[in-house]
Motif scaffolding. Structure first.
Motif, PDB file in Angstrom:
ATOM      1  N   GLY A   1       0.803  -1.220   0.000  1.00 40.49           N
ATOM      2  CA  GLY A   1       0.000   0.000   0.000  1.00 40.49           C
ATOM      3  C   GLY A   1       0.829   1.259   0.000  1.00 40.49           C
ATOM      4  N   ARG A   2       2.022   1.195   0.555  1.00 41.95           N
ATOM      5  CA  ARG A   2       2.861   2.391   0.667  1.00 41.95           C
ATOM      6  C   ARG A   2       3.690   2.618  -0.589  1.00 41.95           C
ATOM      7  NH1 ARG A   2       6.049   4.996   4.733  1.00 41.95           N
ATOM      8  NH2 ARG A   2       6.669   6.969   3.742  1.00 41.95           N
ATOM      9  N   TYR A   3       4.205   1.563  -1.184  1.00 43.68           N
ATOM     10  CA  TYR A   3       5.148   1.698  -2.295  1.00 43.68           C
ATOM     11  C   TYR A   3       4.563   1.089  -3.570  1.00 43.68           C
ATOM     12  CZ  TYR A   3       8.168   2.502   1.709  1.00 43.68           C
ATOM     13  OH  TYR A   3       8.706   2.974   2.883  1.00 43.68           O
ATOM     14  N   ARG A   4       4.379   1.893  -4.575  1.00 42.27           N
ATOM     15  CA  ARG A   4       3.776   1.439  -5.822  1.00 42.27           C
ATOM     16  C   ARG A   4       4.639   0.376  -6.517  1.00 42.27           C
ATOM     17  NH1 ARG A   4       0.008   2.111  -9.422  1.00 42.27           N
ATOM     18  NH2 ARG A   4       0.473   2.028 -11.637  1.00 42.27           N
ATOM     19  N   THR A   5       5.951   0.514  -6.434  1.00 43.93           N
ATOM     20  CA  THR A   5       6.832  -0.469  -7.066  1.00 43.93           C
ATOM     21  C   THR A   5       6.608  -1.856  -6.480  1.00 43.93           C
ATOM     22  OG1 THR A   5       8.498   1.243  -7.438  1.00 43.93           O
ATOM     23  CG2 THR A   5       9.226  -1.053  -7.567  1.00 43.93           C
ATOM     24  N   ALA A   6       6.472  -1.923  -5.159  1.00 47.32           N
ATOM     25  CA  ALA A   6       6.215  -3.207  -4.511  1.00 47.32           C
ATOM     26  C   ALA A   6       4.863  -3.768  -4.939  1.00 47.32           C
ATOM     27  CB  ALA A   6       6.262  -3.051  -2.995  1.00 47.32           C
TER      28      ALA A   6
ATOM     29  N   ALA B   1      -5.239  -1.875   1.223  1.00 47.92           N
ATOM     30  CA  ALA B   1      -6.306  -0.904   0.965  1.00 47.92           C
ATOM     31  C   ALA B   1      -6.405   0.110   2.096  1.00 47.92           C
ATOM     32  CB  ALA B   1      -7.635  -1.635   0.781  1.00 47.92           C
ATOM     33  N   GLY B   2      -6.293  -0.355   3.339  1.00 46.87           N
ATOM     34  CA  GLY B   2      -6.340   0.564   4.472  1.00 46.87           C
ATOM     35  C   GLY B   2      -5.159   1.517   4.488  1.00 46.87           C
ATOM     36  N   THR B   3      -3.979   1.017   4.120  1.00 46.04           N
ATOM     37  CA  THR B   3      -2.793   1.876   4.061  1.00 46.04           C
ATOM     38  C   THR B   3      -2.973   2.970   3.021  1.00 46.04           C
ATOM     39  OG1 THR B   3      -1.341   0.070   4.767  1.00 46.04           O
ATOM     40  CG2 THR B   3      -0.321   1.900   3.586  1.00 46.04           C
ATOM     41  N   ARG B   4      -3.456   2.589   1.843  1.00 39.78           N
ATOM     42  CA  ARG B   4      -3.662   3.596   0.789  1.00 39.78           C
ATOM     43  C   ARG B   4      -4.689   4.636   1.223  1.00 39.78           C
ATOM     44  NH1 ARG B   4      -3.834  -1.248  -2.829  1.00 39.78           N
ATOM     45  NH2 ARG B   4      -1.759  -1.435  -3.753  1.00 39.78           N
ATOM     46  N   GLN B   5      -5.755   4.194   1.850  1.00 27.71           N
ATOM     47  CA  GLN B   5      -6.793   5.133   2.261  1.00 27.71           C
ATOM     48  C   GLN B   5      -6.273   6.075   3.347  1.00 27.71           C
ATOM     49  OE1 GLN B   5     -10.675   3.454   3.055  1.00 27.71           O
ATOM     50  NE2 GLN B   5     -11.098   5.007   4.606  1.00 27.71           N
TER      51      GLN B   5
ATOM     52  N   LEU C   1      -3.147   6.994   3.920  1.00 25.63           N
ATOM     53  CA  LEU C   1      -2.190   7.930   3.338  1.00 25.63           C
ATOM     54  C   LEU C   1      -2.888   8.981   2.482  1.00 25.63           C
ATOM     55  CD1 LEU C   1       0.720   5.496   2.396  1.00 25.63           C
ATOM     56  CD2 LEU C   1       0.692   7.194   4.237  1.00 25.63           C
ATOM     57  N   HIS C   2      -3.928   8.558   1.777  1.00 20.44           N
ATOM     58  CA  HIS C   2      -4.680   9.511   0.954  1.00 20.44           C
ATOM     59  C   HIS C   2      -5.377  10.544   1.827  1.00 20.44           C
ATOM     60  CE1 HIS C   2      -7.064  11.038  -2.384  1.00 20.44           C
ATOM     61  NE2 HIS C   2      -8.144  10.915  -1.635  1.00 20.44           N
ATOM     62  N   ALA C   3      -5.912  10.099   2.971  1.00 20.50           N
ATOM     63  CA  ALA C   3      -6.661  11.013   3.824  1.00 20.50           C
ATOM     64  C   ALA C   3      -5.754  11.881   4.693  1.00 20.50           C
ATOM     65  CB  ALA C   3      -7.618  10.203   4.711  1.00 20.50           C
TER      66      ALA C   3
ATOM     67  N   GLY D   1      -2.014  11.744   4.582  1.00 15.68           N
ATOM     68  CA  GLY D   1      -0.608  11.836   4.194  1.00 15.68           C
ATOM     69  C   GLY D   1      -0.111  13.258   4.069  1.00 15.68           C
ATOM     70  N   GLU D   2      -0.892  14.119   3.416  1.00 14.85           N
ATOM     71  CA  GLU D   2      -0.474  15.512   3.241  1.00 14.85           C
ATOM     72  C   GLU D   2      -0.335  16.212   4.585  1.00 14.85           C
ATOM     73  OE1 GLU D   2       0.407  17.156   0.625  1.00 14.85           O
ATOM     74  OE2 GLU D   2       0.036  15.592  -0.880  1.00 14.85           O
ATOM     75  N   LEU D   3      -1.290  15.980   5.466  1.00 17.03           N
ATOM     76  CA  LEU D   3      -1.237  16.598   6.796  1.00 17.03           C
ATOM     77  C   LEU D   3      -0.016  16.107   7.569  1.00 17.03           C
ATOM     78  CD1 LEU D   3      -2.683  18.420   8.832  1.00 17.03           C
ATOM     79  CD2 LEU D   3      -3.914  16.377   9.633  1.00 17.03           C
ATOM     80  N   ALA D   4       0.280  14.798   7.465  1.00 20.62           N
ATOM     81  CA  ALA D   4       1.439  14.253   8.170  1.00 20.62           C
ATOM     82  C   ALA D   4       2.730  14.869   7.649  1.00 20.62           C
ATOM     83  CB  ALA D   4       1.471  12.735   8.005  1.00 20.62           C
ATOM     84  N   ARG D   5       2.842  15.012   6.336  1.00 18.82           N
ATOM     85  CA  ARG D   5       4.056  15.621   5.774  1.00 18.82           C
ATOM     86  C   ARG D   5       4.181  17.090   6.181  1.00 18.82           C
ATOM     87  NH1 ARG D   5       3.015  11.975   1.469  1.00 18.82           N
ATOM     88  NH2 ARG D   5       1.512  13.413   0.515  1.00 18.82           N
ATOM     89  N   ALA D   6       3.035  17.772   6.273  1.00 19.74           N
ATOM     90  CA  ALA D   6       3.074  19.172   6.673  1.00 19.74           C
ATOM     91  C   ALA D   6       3.604  19.347   8.085  1.00 19.74           C
ATOM     92  CB  ALA D   6       1.675  19.779   6.558  1.00 19.74           C
ATOM     93  N   TYR D   7       3.335  18.371   8.942  1.00 21.43           N
ATOM     94  CA  TYR D   7       3.811  18.436  10.316  1.00 21.43           C
ATOM     95  C   TYR D   7       5.119  17.682  10.520  1.00 21.43           C
ATOM     96  CZ  TYR D   7      -0.358  20.725  12.116  1.00 21.43           C
ATOM     97  OH  TYR D   7      -1.344  21.637  12.378  1.00 21.43           O
ATOM     98  N   GLY D   8       5.721  17.235   9.436  1.00 18.26           N
ATOM     99  CA  GLY D   8       7.004  16.570   9.534  1.00 18.26           C
ATOM    100  C   GLY D   8       6.953  15.173  10.119  1.00 18.26           C
ATOM    101  N   VAL D   9       5.813  14.520  10.030  1.00 20.77           N
ATOM    102  CA  VAL D   9       5.675  13.162  10.557  1.00 20.77           C
ATOM    103  C   VAL D   9       6.111  12.177   9.482  1.00 20.77           C
ATOM    104  CG1 VAL D   9       4.080  11.428  11.444  1.00 20.77           C
ATOM    105  CG2 VAL D   9       3.783  13.829  12.064  1.00 20.77           C
ATOM    106  N   GLY D  10       7.063  11.339   9.794  1.00 19.24           N
ATOM    107  CA  GLY D  10       7.543  10.355   8.826  1.00 19.24           C
ATOM    108  C   GLY D  10       8.147   9.168   9.530  1.00 19.24           C
TER     109      GLY D  10
END
Length: 243
Positions: free
Chosen positions: A73-78, A130-134, A136-138, A140-149
């Motif tokens: 779910g996290r990595y498209r290549t995988a 499916a849960g991982t993709r959902q 991250l979609h919901a 992911g942007e907020l997490a990156r904005a707060y520097g969560v990784g």
């Protein structure tokens, strides 16, 4: 209404048992067979052994399946590389893989655990992905904005967000795990519920077949109910976990 439905079903089964005793058995005869198996056939011990093996394999399947689902779910290549093979495993009948599992693991406890991991783990990969993709979609942007990784993204964002999907997968996978362990015992003769079914089939004993099948159904219903209850409790608290 539920109690009335159960009574009607039991009465109909009893009547059918009087007409076709060698085909349908009857509730009275099945109850007597259950009592005999409990006293003479070590039914509680065989059920406990089956459940113990099931839980060991299912726990390993849950860890591996959720981890694989997260990666896909996290990595498209995988996902592109692995999903075709996982779909093939998901679609393949379990019975077709048993001979290969016997060659690899023998016919002991390792064979049963490996069979459970294979059968139940693949059932968890796709819900977890499916849960991982959902999640991250919901979020992911907020997490990156707060520097969560890194690991915090997994524990604080992905797992809480994917928990409903994972819980649904766990309910399905525990049923698949029970099927795998019973079929494995049935085929290789390892002591357990599957062995009882195999012995009853060899004797053409309809009463014992129905009795053991009811035990397997009860075990499956109990495990599914417990997993569903745990999933609802965890899902109810996922907002606090995310916070």
């Amino acid at each position: 209404m539920r109690a009335a439905g159960v009574v009607v079903a039991l009465v109909a089964w009893q009547v059918a048992g009087l007409v076709w005793p060698q085909v349908t058995s009857s509730p009275v005869r099945v109850a007597g067979e259950l009592a005999r198996l409990a006293v003479e056939g070590d039914l509680p011990g065989l059920v406990a052994g089956t459940v113990g093996t099931l839980l060991a394999g299912w726990a390993a399947a849950a860890v591996l399946g959720v981890a694989a689902g997260y990666v896909i779910g996290r990595y498209r290549t995988a996902a592109v590389a692995l999903e075709p093979y996982l779909v093939a495993l998901y679609s393949a009948p379990l019975i077709a893989l048993v001979p290969l599992m016997v060659v690899w693991f023998g016919i002991g406890e390792r064979f049963l655990v490996a069979t459970i991991v294979l059968a139940a783990g693949v059932m968890l990969v796709f819900p977890a992905a499916a849960g991982t993709r959902q999640a991250l979609h919901a979020y992911g942007e907020l997490a990156r904005a707060y520097g969560v990784g890194g690991r915090r993204l997994l524990t604080a964002v992905v797992l809480p967000g994917a928990l409903p999907h994972i819980a649904a997968g766990l309910r399905i996978s525990v049923q698949r795990a029970l099927m795998a362990v019973v079929v494995g015992q049935f085929l290789v003769g390892h002591p357990g519920i599957g062995t009882l079914l195999s012995d009853a089939r060899a004797r053409l004993d309809a009463d014992e077949v129905f009795a053991v099948a009811l035990v397997a159904l009860a075990v499956g219903a109990a495990l599914t109910g417990l997993v569903g209850l745990a999933g609802r409790r965890l899902s109810a608290g996922r907002a606090e976990v995310g916070a």
